[in-house]
Design an enzyme around this catalytic site. Structure first.
Site, PDB file in Angstrom:
ATOM      1  N   ARG A 108       0.830  -1.217   0.000  1.00 15.51           N
ATOM      2  CA  ARG A 108       0.000   0.000   0.000  1.00 15.51           C
ATOM      3  C   ARG A 108       0.852   1.250   0.000  1.00 15.51           C
ATOM      4  O   ARG A 108       1.908   1.298   0.655  1.00 15.51           O
ATOM      5  CB  ARG A 108      -0.884   0.043   1.250  1.00 15.51           C
ATOM      6  N   SER A 176       7.124  -4.691   7.300  1.00 14.81           N
ATOM      7  CA  SER A 176       6.654  -5.613   8.346  1.00 14.81           C
ATOM      8  C   SER A 176       7.397  -6.937   8.383  1.00 14.81           C
ATOM      9  O   SER A 176       6.805  -8.025   8.229  1.00 14.81           O
ATOM     10  CB  SER A 176       5.153  -5.858   8.154  1.00 14.81           C
ATOM     11  N   ASP A 229       5.107  -2.689  11.161  1.00 17.33           N
ATOM     12  CA  ASP A 229       3.659  -2.383  11.141  1.00 17.33           C
ATOM     13  C   ASP A 229       3.066  -2.295  12.542  1.00 17.33           C
ATOM     14  O   ASP A 229       2.127  -1.536  12.798  1.00 17.33           O
ATOM     15  CB  ASP A 229       2.880  -3.384  10.278  1.00 17.33           C
TER      16      ASP A 229
HETATM   17  C1  BGC Z   1       6.840 -10.065  10.933  1.00 12.12           C
HETATM   18  C2  BGC Z   1       6.611  -8.882  11.766  1.00 12.12           C
HETATM   19  C3  BGC Z   1       5.328  -8.226  11.448  1.00 12.12           C
HETATM   20  C4  BGC Z   1       4.231  -9.230  11.500  1.00 12.12           C
HETATM   21  C5  BGC Z   1       2.889  -8.643  11.139  1.00 12.12           C
HETATM   22  C6  BGC Z   1       5.668 -10.969  11.001  1.00 12.12           C
HETATM   23  O1  BGC Z   1       5.847 -12.004  10.137  1.00 12.12           O
HETATM   24  O2  BGC Z   1       7.971 -10.754  11.315  1.00 12.12           O
HETATM   25  O3  BGC Z   1       7.671  -7.968  11.625  1.00 12.12           O
HETATM   26  O4  BGC Z   1       5.097  -7.174  12.309  1.00 12.12           O
HETATM   27  O5  BGC Z   1       4.508 -10.274  10.657  1.00 12.12           O
HETATM   28  O6  BGC Z   1       2.886  -8.153   9.900  1.00 12.12           O
END
Ligand code: BGC
Length: 739
Positions: A108, A176, A229
């Site tokens: 996004r 993320s 995130d």
């Molecule tokens: C990641 C995180 C992330 C989470 C939610 C996980 O797989 O390692 O960094 O915050 O997913 O998106």
């Protein structure tokens, strides 16, 4: 034929029994298979069970691991990453901000214009799915793609937006994945999760990768903040509510971050921030504890994943995996129980059952579970799924989701426990001046947002643990009661089915015995039938041969009778001239014109017959065999005064020659009675003279071998006039075949 009928009846009975048995056996098999499926679900339920006691252990383990992760790098599976964010937005912010969000299945780009006082003047979002090939390609390909999308988005921007003086735009990059932050705007990728696997990016500064890609395409923008995130969610939560101290993502992946006191971050001694706190990205997806209820399906899923032994907590909770756990359970059920009528081949395809589909099935509250049926049919190509099987499928979804939600809740409580906000520690941990301290946890993520049921479970699970201690025993009791009731209802039908299975099985075995017996009887009867059929065929054959023979015999008899008739004619003619003819009988019959021929002289001493006993002479061109009677032969050698005997003898001989039968006088009767015997056949009868009437009475004594060919009148008493004698003897001769 009675046996044939019996054989057929037995055959039919056996077939009927076999069909009945096949049906029974099919039903038993189906019941057995259903039982198998129910057992699998029961086992899954037990393995996924998360009673409060177990959740409490998870809570404690989470808190312990947090401590360990904060103490040293690598001290725990929880990375507890620093974010270099110590101040969270509070609603006073103003200006235009660009942000990029990469981390799930979608990518996004967004732009927001903040007007201070917590107001958002405008915002624009563009969402785009990330092509699968980019998730496993090279970092350059990925970041070039992101930069190009971003450039297009910026270029389409509205002139009304406020621009930075130097025209360079700052970008907040929500990335993320686990990143070891070097500063607020830089950080190296530790590893990929959620199905991403771009090896060359691991260890690289992600912000720098994007900056390079942007400058390559002439986009004047720089990453000003690189955030996870969870951190973005916490920031937004705090922007809306100052009591927000933690954020949790339950989406494609799962993670949590929270505000930690800097002095608690032991691995970074001397870390100073203005607020005395820092947001810590826990990366709890990688959390592991032996208290987690792990099933064989989780183990298989982990073994087949690209990041084996990593993200264990995430693999039990997040949207990336829940659907596939359910798929694995359904696949095993299909393999071991065959409850789906269609071959459930699609169930063998990894990740074909995406979590949103699973959520649809779980949240289907229609009485006949239409949604469940639709998802199975449209996405897994399993049609005609009976309602009870759909219920079982929904049950599997429920078990897997319930476990996920309760574990996530335990994670949150663990995190709150670590920060002393779980309500268990009194004033120090959760209360100030007697008032409970307000704690808000921002929760985001597709699974949480779009999954009502998940929310309910999460709340339920959370309440079980976080409510005050004195309530806990009651709550535990209530929960256990609720669980047992649900279990009892679900498995009551199963118990009944089991009983029915047992009954059906014994019925089946009785049927099998009966069939065996009937089969044996059938075989026996069939063997008998074959032997009867064989005998019947032989008889038929013999009958045919006999009738053939009989026909031949009749022909022969006819032929002989004809011959006899002809010969009789000849005899008649030759005998006419004999001195022994009975004048009274024959006078009217003898044709006057018949040439008189010399009859053989029966007493002629010079006749060659005398010497040989028999001779052949020719009459009317026919050869006739003549015999010299015994008496003549005797007289020839004895006295000559036996003339009366000789007369008798001649008479008898003549009669024999005439009709081919021996005549004798029955002297025991008053009236004159002649006994006539046809020696060849044994046919004999008497002829009694009825003087007053001038008639003869015929009476059979024995038909001998003529039994079969005798005419009806020959078997009865017949009276006829002497004038009919010739006709009488003709007819008798036809039957005796005299020649
Ligand atoms: C990641 C995180 C992330 C989470 C939610 C996980 O797989 O390692 O960094 O915050 O997913 O998106």
């Amino acid at each position: 034929m009675g046996k044939v009928g019996l054989g057929l009846a037995v055959g039919c009975a056996v077939v009927t029994c076999a069909i009945a048995a096949a049906l029974v056996s099919h039903r038993v098999r189906r019941r057995w298979r259903w039982g198998q499926a129910v057992t699998l679900v029961r086992e899954l339920e037990e393995a996924c069970d998360t009673p409060v006691g177990r959740l409490r252990q998870v809570v404690d383990a989470m808190a312990v691991e947090m401590h360990a992760g904060l103490a040293s790098d690598g001290g725990s599976k929880l990375k507890m990453l620093l974010t270099f964010i110590d101040n969270l937005p509070d609603g006073t912010e103003e200006g235009t901000y660009y942000a990029l969000d990469l981390g799930g299945t979608n990518f996004r780009v967004l732009r927001v214009q903040l007007g201070g006082k917590g107001s958002m003047m405008s915002h624009k979002v563009e969402s785009q799915p990330i092509p699968q090939e980019l998730m496993t390609g090279t970092s350059e390909e990925l970041f070039n793609f992101i930069a190009s999308i971003l450039k297009r988005f910026v270029q389409s921007e509205n002139d009304g937006f406020q621009q930075l003086p130097d025209d360079r735009k700052d970008l907040g990059f929500t990335f993320s994945f686990p990143v070891k932050q070097l500063s607020i705007s830089s950080g190296v990728l530790i590893k990929w999760t959620k199905g991403f696997s771009i090896e060359d990016a691991v260890g690289k500064d992600i912000a720098q990768c994007l900056n390079e890609a942007m400058s390559k395409i002439g986009l004047n923008m720089r990453v000003a903040a690189l955030v996870n995130d969870t951190v973005g969610t916490l920031a937004l939560g705090h922007y809306n509510d100052e009591d927000t101290v933690a954020a949790v993502i339950i989406g494609t992946g799962t993670n949590a971050c929270y505000l930690e006191r800097t002095d608690a971050i032991i691995k970074c001694q001397g870390l100073l921030t203005n607020s005395g706190a820092m947001v810590v990205n826990m990366e709890w997806g990688n959390f592991w504890s032996s208290h987690l209820p792990r099933t064989s399906y989780d183990i298989a899923l982990d073994d087949e994943s690209p990041n084996r032994n990593e993200q264990g907590f995430e693999k039990m909770i997040s949207g990336m995996y829940l659907g596939d756990i359910v798929r694995r359970v359904l696949y095993r059920m299909a393999e071991e129980s065959d409850i789906f009528l269609d071959p459930a081949k699609n169930l063998s395809v990894p990740f074909i059952l995406r979590t949103p589909l699973m959520a649809n099935m779980l949240e289907d509250d229609s009485p006949d579970l239409t949604q469940v049926g639709r998802v199975l049919e449209e996405h897994l190509k399993i049609s005609r799924v009976p309602l009870k099987v759909r219920r079982l499928v929904a049950r599997v979804c429920d078990i897997v989701t319930r476990r996920a939600a309760r574990l996530a809740a335990a994670g949150i409580v663990g995190m709150l426990k670590k920060t002393g906000r779980d309500g268990s520690g009194g004033v120090e941990s959760g209360r100030t001046r007697g008032k409970p301290r307000r704690t808000v946890v921002a929760v985001e993520g597709g699974l949480y947002i779009g999954y009502t049921m998940f929310k309910q479970h999460e709340v339920l699970g959370g309440l079980d643990i976080s409510i005050p201690n004195q309530m806990e025993p009651l709550n535990t009791k209530l929960y256990e009661k609720y669980k047992n009731l649900k279990k009892r209802k679900f498995f009551a039908e199963d118990e009944w089915n089991r009983k029915r299975d047992t009954d059906l099985r014994s019925y089946q075995s009785a049927m099998e015995d009966l069939i065996e017996e009937m089969k044996n009887a059938n075989e026996r009867l069939r063997a008998e039938l074959y032997s009867f059929q064989e005998q019947y065929a032989n008889c038929e054959k013999s009958l045919l041969e006999e009738s053939q023979k009989s026909k031949e015999l009749s022909d022969e008899v006819g032929r002989l009778q004809n011959l006899l008739l002809k010969k009789n004619d000849i005899s008649d003619r030759s005998v006419m001239s004999s001195p022994c003819t009975i004048a009274g009988v024959m006078s009217t019959e003898i044709p006057k014109s018949l040439p008189r021929q010399k009859t053989p002289d029966l007493c002629d001493e010079t006749s060659p017959i005398q010497n040989k006993g028999a001779a052949t002479r020719t009459y009317d061109n026919h050869k006739v065999e003549t015999k010299v009677p015994d008496c003549c032969r005797r007289n020839m050698v004895s006295s000559s005064d036996a003339s009366e005997d000789c007369c008798n003898c001649v008479f008898q001989t003549l009669m024999k020659l005439l009709v081919g039968m021996d005549f004798s006088v029955n002297r025991q009767t008053e009236s004159l009675c002649l006994l006539v015997v046809h020696k060849m056949s044994g046919y004999s009868f008497s002829l009694t003279w009825i003087p007053l009437e001038g008639e003869l009475m015929y009476r059979v004594s024995s038909l001998g071998t003529l039994e079969r060919v005798a005419l009806d009148w020959m078997k009865e008493d017949v009276i006829f006039s002497t004038a009919m004698c010739r006709v009488f003897f003709e007819r008798v001769s036809r039957v005796t075949g005299h020649c």
